[in-house]
Design an enzyme around this catalytic site. Structure first.
Site, mmCIF file in Angstrom:
data_model
loop_
_atom_site.group_PDB
_atom_site.id
_atom_site.type_symbol
_atom_site.label_atom_id
_atom_site.label_comp_id
_atom_site.label_asym_id
_atom_site.label_seq_id
_atom_site.Cartn_x
_atom_site.Cartn_y
_atom_site.Cartn_z
ATOM 1 N N LYS A 14 0.848 -1.191 0.000
ATOM 2 C CA LYS A 14 0.000 0.000 0.000
ATOM 3 C C LYS A 14 0.879 1.234 0.000
ATOM 4 O O LYS A 14 2.056 1.207 0.375
ATOM 5 C CB LYS A 14 -0.943 0.025 1.207
ATOM 6 C CG LYS A 14 -0.261 0.013 2.586
ATOM 7 C CD LYS A 14 0.244 1.339 3.091
ATOM 8 C CE LYS A 14 0.839 1.224 4.497
ATOM 9 N NZ LYS A 14 1.565 2.443 4.939
ATOM 10 N N ASP A 139 -2.951 -1.131 10.870
ATOM 11 C CA ASP A 139 -3.133 -1.128 9.417
ATOM 12 C C ASP A 139 -3.785 -2.403 8.892
ATOM 13 O O ASP A 139 -4.173 -2.460 7.723
ATOM 14 C CB ASP A 139 -1.785 -0.957 8.709
ATOM 15 C CG ASP A 139 -1.249 0.460 8.794
ATOM 16 O OD1 ASP A 139 -1.960 1.334 9.318
ATOM 17 O OD2 ASP A 139 -0.117 0.685 8.340
#
Length: 293
Positions: A14, A139
């Site tokens: 990401k 996350d």
């Protein structure tokens, strides 16, 4: 005892397209505003289901003890919560650089939760899996849910986003940035004014961690200076990977060919839906042609 053949699943990287530190909770966790976007580049994880309940890691990061590996912890957490009698051999092909702010460990943990939920026939909802993932790291939920998102809180309050197509050149200096050290640094801004999704989409893409990282990691500062000669350079998460956005793949590939040998680098396409969700839906993984150097 093994019960099935090997089954491969993606664990995408990401990018944090912006990151503001807007406060701090009494327990010390920082309150953030950030934007997560997946790319079609990442790790691959193989699963072989076991009937004896044993969870093992035949192949993984040798620098991390098996008992501390987020993949193994994720599997055992799901196993306990679901009362599952099955086990798994979990093997990792690592492509995401460690310490780069690209979410590798969190993505790996999320893929384990989502894949074993399917392979063990636990049938938890994505929301339930995201709740479990929060015990492993802030996350992990965004990787479980698999949608590009505006995130607040410690990163767990998510609003899905759709963004224009983009290609990214990601440059990774040869250094490991400590997230804990960055967030503990007295120079870190901890009371940034809150921003909005509208501000982000209009071009407000500040990363409050950047000044701290540049001050302590000259390798990252040098990579930023090099990349800035081609396009605006940004830091993902707490770094140390830096990236630039391009409208097309050819332009990003052209700059990739000029990256100095002292850096790892790759070109990847920005995605609003994670390759992990595509795998759950039975569609193609990220392409084998993702470029790296």
């Amino acid at each position: 005892m093994l019960t099935t053949d090997i089954d491969w699943w993606p664990a995408p990287a990401k990018l944090n397209l912006m990151l503001r530190v807007v406060g701090r909770r009494p327990d010390g966790y920082h309150l953030l505003q950030t934007v997560f976007r997946f790319v079609d580049y990442g790790d691959r994880i193989a699963f072989r289901i076991r009937s004896d309940g044993v969870v093992r890691r035949p192949l993984g990061n040798a620098a991390v003890p098996e008992s501390e590996d987020l993949m193994v912890r994720a599997a055992r957490l799901l196993q306990r919560q679901a009362g599952c009698s099955l086990g798994a051999d979990i093997s990792l092909v690592k492509n995401i650089p460690m310490g780069g702010g690209l979410g590798g460990g969190s993505s790996d943990a999320a893929t384990v939760l989502v894949a074993l939920n399917r392979l063990w026939q636990v049938d938890y909802s994505l929301e339930k899996l995201a709740e479990l993932g929060l015990h492993l790291g802030a996350d992990v939920p965004v990787f479980v849910r698999g949608q590009a998102a505006w995130a607040e809180g410690v990163g767990e309050l998510l609003t899905p986003l759709r963004m224009p197509p983009a290609w990214y050149l990601v440059v990774v200096p040869d250094c490991h940035v400590s997230t804990a050290d960055v967030f503990n640094d007295p120079q870190l801004t901890r009371n940034a004014p809150r921003t909005t999704i509208r501000d982000f989409l209009a071009g407000s893409q500040v990363n409050d961690c950047l000044p701290v990282v540049l001050n302590h990691y000259p390798e990252v500062a040098a990579a930023v200076r090099w990349l800035e000669s081609f396009a605006p350079a940004r830091l993902t998460g707490t770094g140390g990977a830096v990236f630039a956005e391009f409208a097309g793949e050819a332009e990003a590939q052209q700059v990739l060919r000029q990256v100095p040998d002292l850096y790892k680098a790759f070109v990847a396409r920005g995605l609003d839906s994670s390759p992990l969700l595509e795998r759950v839906a039975g569609r193609n993984l990220y392409p084998e042609t993702s470029s790296g150097g």
